[in-house]
Structure formats: structure tokens, C-alpha cells
Design a protein around this motif. Sequence first.
Motif, mmCIF file in Angstrom:
data_model
loop_
_atom_site.group_PDB
_atom_site.id
_atom_site.type_symbol
_atom_site.label_atom_id
_atom_site.label_comp_id
_atom_site.label_asym_id
_atom_site.label_seq_id
_atom_site.Cartn_x
_atom_site.Cartn_y
_atom_site.Cartn_z
ATOM 1 N N ASP A 100 -6.659 -3.649 -8.394
ATOM 2 C CA ASP A 100 -5.761 -3.069 -7.382
ATOM 3 C C ASP A 100 -6.329 -3.213 -5.984
ATOM 4 O O ASP A 100 -5.618 -3.550 -5.029
ATOM 5 N N ALA A 101 -7.635 -2.953 -5.880
ATOM 6 C CA ALA A 101 -8.247 -3.006 -4.548
ATOM 7 C C ALA A 101 -8.185 -4.411 -3.978
ATOM 8 O O ALA A 101 -7.876 -4.613 -2.801
ATOM 9 N N LEU A 102 -8.438 -5.403 -4.862
ATOM 10 C CA LEU A 102 -8.388 -6.781 -4.373
ATOM 11 C C LEU A 102 -6.976 -7.163 -3.971
ATOM 12 O O LEU A 102 -6.769 -7.845 -2.964
ATOM 13 N N LYS A 103 -6.017 -6.693 -4.768
ATOM 14 C CA LYS A 103 -4.629 -6.995 -4.412
ATOM 15 C C LYS A 103 -4.273 -6.452 -3.054
ATOM 16 O O LYS A 103 -3.606 -7.102 -2.258
ATOM 17 N N LYS A 104 -4.756 -5.212 -2.808
ATOM 18 C CA LYS A 104 -4.455 -4.596 -1.518
ATOM 19 C C LYS A 104 -5.060 -5.391 -0.385
ATOM 20 O O LYS A 104 -4.478 -5.552 0.686
ATOM 21 N N LEU A 105 -6.265 -5.910 -0.629
ATOM 22 C CA LEU A 105 -6.913 -6.681 0.421
ATOM 23 C C LEU A 105 -6.166 -7.970 0.705
ATOM 24 O O LEU A 105 -6.082 -8.422 1.847
ATOM 25 N N LEU A 106 -5.611 -8.544 -0.359
ATOM 26 C CA LEU A 106 -4.998 -9.853 -0.174
ATOM 27 C C LEU A 106 -3.637 -9.766 0.472
ATOM 28 O O LEU A 106 -3.146 -10.731 1.015
ATOM 29 N N LYS A 107 -3.057 -8.554 0.451
ATOM 30 C CA LYS A 107 -1.690 -8.449 0.985
ATOM 31 C C LYS A 107 -1.641 -8.665 2.466
ATOM 32 O O LYS A 107 -2.317 -7.961 3.196
#
Lengths: 115, 246
Positions: free
Chosen positions: B239-246
Motif C-alpha cells: 500500500d505504501a509503495l502504491k501511494k508513493l507511485l501515485k
Amino acid sequence: MAREGDRGASGGAEDDPPIFNAENLQSNIKSIHYSRTFLSIIGGVIAGIWGFTGLTGFIFYFLVMAAASFGLAAKAKFSICTYFDSWNRIFLDGIFGGLMSFVLFWTYPLKTTFW
Amino acid sequence: MAEDLVLDTAIRDWVLVPLSVVMVLIGVLRYFVSKLMRSHQAPDLKVVKEGQVILRARNLRAAAGFIPAKSFRSRKTYFTNEENGLLHVPKGQAQNAQAQMFSDPNLAMDMMKKNLSMIIPQTLTFAWVNFFFSGFVAAKIPFPLTQRFRGMLQNGIDLSTVDVSYVSSRSWYFLNLFGLRGLFSLILGEENAMDDTQRMMQMSGFGFDPSRSLSAEKDGIDIIQHEWALPKMEKRAEDALKKLLK
């Protein structure tokens, strides 16, 4: 009142059970306490010089405290959970302790009697 | 009805300001004296050990999610086991510790000294105020009060028609007593203000402290439910990585 960056109190690894770094939390609470005390003293002197009496003076005190709370919240960038464990800390803590100092310093420069 | 008395500036110069200055100075003096007089007790080994055990138990409670269930259970039994668990204090022994602490002469002397250093300056200052500064109106407090406060606030003044806002110097002393607490915490740094109420609470709780906090910790560990956070960590990292990539 340096409370940025290294003063964040809650750890970043968990978001379900928040872990608080007790030392940083303590130091943040202390800085709130100091700033409130200082503001209540200054507010008392101002209220005395301007000659507020009775209810007006108390309203002035609570206005000053509200402004202080707003300023503190703004300094914490409105994300209270990174710096404190609950909202009540910022808004309610130390208000009644400062009241006595306010009244003391309010009585000093009161215009109607001594000047 | 509120006739405006004009109070002499001499009152302000020679009563209010000296009284406040004296109280501040006495507070500072008392702070330094208590610092000097604090007899350094060699820390008791048993007390230190118990303190460390409590700290370990607290860490265990806080970080229970990070260790697998089996290790948590084994640590839990280590602490709360009925026979030789560290936190389990048999009743008789608990009472004994408290009684011993109170009859220990060193500790009793310490508490007496702290008590005296609180009470004596207050009593002396109060007597001084009463002797020198009684019998006249000292200040006007800015807010109106009811008639019932008259007896308390206007002690030396024998006129009954004067507004209750005009107070005697005794009440100025009390106002100073409470109001200067905040100032002391600013000057003397870090809560070394006139927290006499806090200190008394601290002293009365001192004898109880070890045994009660041990059983409190034991109950805390007994209650806690173990929830292992590691399986969720992968999801959380995602989840954290997804948030960063957004």
C-alpha cells in the motif's frame, strides 16, 4: 518552539496501534505548557492596560487561548496525530492553569484605580 | 453602587510590587535550597531491579505485535507465572515492603525535609503579610464577586459598604501564591514550580509504588491479546509503495 521534523511523537511503522515516543511527546507537551503560560501572563498585562473589567476580561482571556490553540495547531500543520496523542492536548491543556496567572497580571496595571 | 475609589500609587509601589518580588525571590530561594539539601540516596538494588522488570514488561506489552505468538506466550509466562513469575508478588511480602519503607529513617527524614521546606516559607510570608500589611485596601480585582466572598477577601477592612472588588493584602498574597506558579515554571525550568500538591501526592504514593505497579503490570500483560503484525506487513508495504507511485 521547534517542534518540526525530529519532534514527531508517533512512530511511522504502525497505523493501527499508534506507538508514541514518550520523550518527544513529553517535550511537545512541555512546549505547549510554556507557551500558554507565557501568553496568559502577557494577556493579563494587556487586559489590565486596556482596562478590561469583569466579563470582558475573561472573554479576552479565552480569545487569547483560542488564538494560541489555533497557532499551535497551525504549527503542527493540522496533523495532530504526528505530534500528540489526542486533540484535547492542544486545546484544553493548561487553560485553567494559565487562568490564575492571567488574573494576577491583570490586576496589576488596572487603569481605573492606580493611573 | 460601585463608587470608584482611587487608590494611592504609594500603595502600589510599596505593597503590591514588594510583595510579589518577595514571593518570587522566596520561590527561587526555596528551589535552590531544596536542591542543595537533597540528600543523595544510594539507589536500592531491589527497587532498581523491580523498576527494570516493570520497564521490560511494558515494552513487551507495547511491542507484542512484532514477535511470533509462541515467543510472546513464553515471555508472558516468565512474567506472570504463579510460582516464580517475576511480577507475581505474594500478599504478605507486599505489605512488608511498604511498612519497611515508612519506618526507614532515611526516607522519613527526606520527606520531612521536603515538607518543611514547603510549609515554612509560606507560613512565614503569610505572617509577615498579616503583620505589616493589614488594615487597608490593597488592590482592586477586575471582576465582580458576590457578597459572600467579603469575609474572605476583605479581612482587615472593617467597612461593610465597600465594594467586594477592593481586597485586602491577604487576598493579594493568595492571588500571588496561585498566579506565580506559572511564572515559576517558566523561570525555574521544567515543572519545578510550587507544585506542593503534586509533591505531596508523589510522596504519599511512594511507599505503595513498587508492589502496586507490579500487580498492575501483571494484569496488563494478562489482558493483552496477541496479534501478530508481520503477515500484514507485506500488504502494508504494498500500500505504501502504491501511494508513493501515485
